[in-house]
Design a protein around this motif. Structure first.
Motif, PDB file in Angstrom:
ATOM      1  N   THR A   1      -4.721   2.594   1.934  1.00  0.00           N
ATOM      2  CA  THR A   1      -3.582   1.843   2.452  1.00  0.00           C
ATOM      3  C   THR A   1      -2.499   2.784   2.941  1.00  0.00           C
ATOM      4  O   THR A   1      -1.940   2.606   4.039  1.00  0.00           O
ATOM      5  CB  THR A   1      -3.024   0.905   1.369  1.00  0.00           C
TER       6      THR A   1
ATOM      7  N   VAL B   1      -4.135  -6.443   8.689  1.00  0.00           N
ATOM      8  CA  VAL B   1      -4.557  -6.335   7.290  1.00  0.00           C
ATOM      9  C   VAL B   1      -5.421  -7.540   6.947  1.00  0.00           C
ATOM     10  O   VAL B   1      -4.957  -8.683   7.008  1.00  0.00           O
ATOM     11  CB  VAL B   1      -3.347  -6.264   6.338  1.00  0.00           C
ATOM     12  N   THR B   2      -6.684  -7.291   6.614  1.00  0.00           N
ATOM     13  CA  THR B   2      -7.604  -8.359   6.268  1.00  0.00           C
ATOM     14  C   THR B   2      -8.035  -8.213   4.812  1.00  0.00           C
ATOM     15  O   THR B   2      -7.897  -7.146   4.214  1.00  0.00           O
ATOM     16  CB  THR B   2      -8.851  -8.325   7.176  1.00  0.00           C
TER      17      THR B   2
ATOM     18  N   ARG C   1      -8.704  -3.000   5.750  1.00  0.00           N
ATOM     19  CA  ARG C   1      -9.453  -4.032   5.036  1.00  0.00           C
ATOM     20  C   ARG C   1      -9.226  -3.845   3.530  1.00  0.00           C
ATOM     21  O   ARG C   1      -9.720  -2.887   2.934  1.00  0.00           O
ATOM     22  CB  ARG C   1     -10.938  -3.954   5.377  1.00  0.00           C
TER      23      ARG C   1
ATOM     24  N   THR D   1      -1.544 -10.367   9.033  1.00  0.00           N
ATOM     25  CA  THR D   1      -2.493 -10.594   7.948  1.00  0.00           C
ATOM     26  C   THR D   1      -3.532 -11.629   8.352  1.00  0.00           C
ATOM     27  O   THR D   1      -3.266 -12.523   9.162  1.00  0.00           O
ATOM     28  CB  THR D   1      -1.787 -11.073   6.663  1.00  0.00           C
TER      29      THR D   1
ATOM     30  N   LYS E   1      -1.861  -8.617   0.867  1.00  0.00           N
ATOM     31  CA  LYS E   1      -1.707  -8.384   2.309  1.00  0.00           C
ATOM     32  C   LYS E   1      -0.256  -8.568   2.753  1.00  0.00           C
ATOM     33  O   LYS E   1       0.307  -7.716   3.428  1.00  0.00           O
ATOM     34  CB  LYS E   1      -2.635  -9.326   3.096  1.00  0.00           C
TER      35      LYS E   1
END
Length: 345
Positions: free
Chosen positions: A64, A80-81, A263, A244, A88
């Motif tokens: 991250t 961001v998944t 991810r 997100t 997220k």
């Protein structure tokens, strides 16, 4: 002294954003007039206890930290998944807090959201009523702002529109649950996020009759007015933009290549213990049992970290016997979906 990383995942805010190197030549912006960023207390809702707590306790992984810095350096949106409850949305608040980017501008996406909603809202009916009142009071409606009938008095910038103002340092923008949008919205966002600018047609037309072509409009999250020249807005510091997605749909390649993609996965035992420690203090023996139970079940269906936090909090606060706690914990941690998580760890 190494410039990387600017965002470190630390708990203490700092001014590291000022050490950000110049952008790539293809991502340089020159919007004006330059605006000073708002005070972090300007938007009371952005500083709510819930959001402040999430920002302070966020536990970033090494991946991250790396990808947040990549997005900051490249001046690209961060997509961001991940499964629900993996942090997220909280990431945007954590980065904004650490780098002192001011209140987070949040745009919650629904199936009815359009690009126009994110840029600005204009209320022609309220302007019509103002013009009628001005006429009834023998004021000249053509006088505009002085009578409350000017376009700028009935227009407010949205979260995206505000983020693209020419601030001296980046704003933080959260576009939450982009996967719930209409099919066209990601493509509609492409040009605005790529160019870092947009037009407000109502102000472009009004600028023809305004000396200097400048209007003072309301920005999202504050009652302060900001200048817009000739109806055109262009950023100076590209906003730190987090989009997100819960993975409910695929995005077009043209959209994906303009984003840095992160991810998030379900945390492993070490990371989960760090999350519990940040929110609730050192895990006791029963909290560790709940963590182990959570981890043993997470591969069979969707579970969110906040379900575990709820169970641990009640175990400490309720004073129930162990048997009752076990039953309560099971009730608080039902599967959110039955599809397995093959990338849990």
């Amino acid at each position: 002294m190494a410039l990387w990383p600017v965002y470190t995942g630390a708990t203490q805010p700092h001014d590291g954003i000022t050490r950000l190197p110049p952008p790539p030549p293809w991502r340089a912006f020159d919007g004006h007039p330059v605006l000073e960023p708002p005070d972090e207390h300007d938007d009371a809702s952005a500083g709510s206890p819930d959001r402040t707590h999430r920002a302070r306790t966020y536990q970033a992984t090494e991946e991250t930290v790396q990808l947040v810095n990549a997005a900051l350096y490249l001046r690209r949106p961060l997509l961001v998944t991940g499964p629900p409850g993996t942090g997220k949305s909280s990431l945007a608040y954590a980065v904004a807090r650490e780098l002192r980017l001011g209140p987070v501008l949040r745009w919650n996406i629904t199936s009815r959201s359009t690009l126009h909603d994110g840029l600005y809202q204009y209320d022609p009916l309220s302007r019509l009523y103002a013009a009628r009142h001005a006429a009834a009071d023998d004021q000249d409606p053509a006088a505009g702002a002085g009578t409350g009938t000017g376009v700028e008095n009935h227009l407010r910038l949205g979260p995206l529109g505000t983020a693209l103002l020419p601030y001296a340092r980046p704003r933080a923008l959260l576009i939450d649950e982009i996967d719930k949008s209409d099919l066209d919205l990601p493509n509609d966002l492409l040009n605005v996020l790529e160019e870092g600018q947009y037009e407000i047609p109502e102000l472009v037309r009004a600028a023809r009759d305004t000396p200097g072509g400048r209007a003072e409009v309301m920005a999202d999250g504050t009652d302060r007015r900001v200048p817009v020249e000739r109806g055109r807005v262009r950023c100076r510091a590209f906003p730190f933009t987090v989009l997100t997605s819960n993975g409910e749909r695929e995005f077009p390649p043209a959209f994906l290549r303009r984003c840095v993609t992160l991810r998030l996965r379900q945390p492993d035992d070490r990371h989960l213990a760090e999350i519990v420690r940040a929110h609730l203090g050192e895990p006791d023996a029963y909290a560790q049992r709940l963590i182990d139970r959570f981890l043993s079940r997470v591969g069979s269906g969707e579970l969110a970290t906040d379900q575990l936090l709820n169970a641990i909090y009640l175990a400490r606060a309720s004073g129930l016997a162990a048997g009752s706690l076990d039953e309560l914990a099971d009730q608080l941690m039902p599967y959110l979906g039955q599809s397995p998580q093959p990338h849990a760890f």
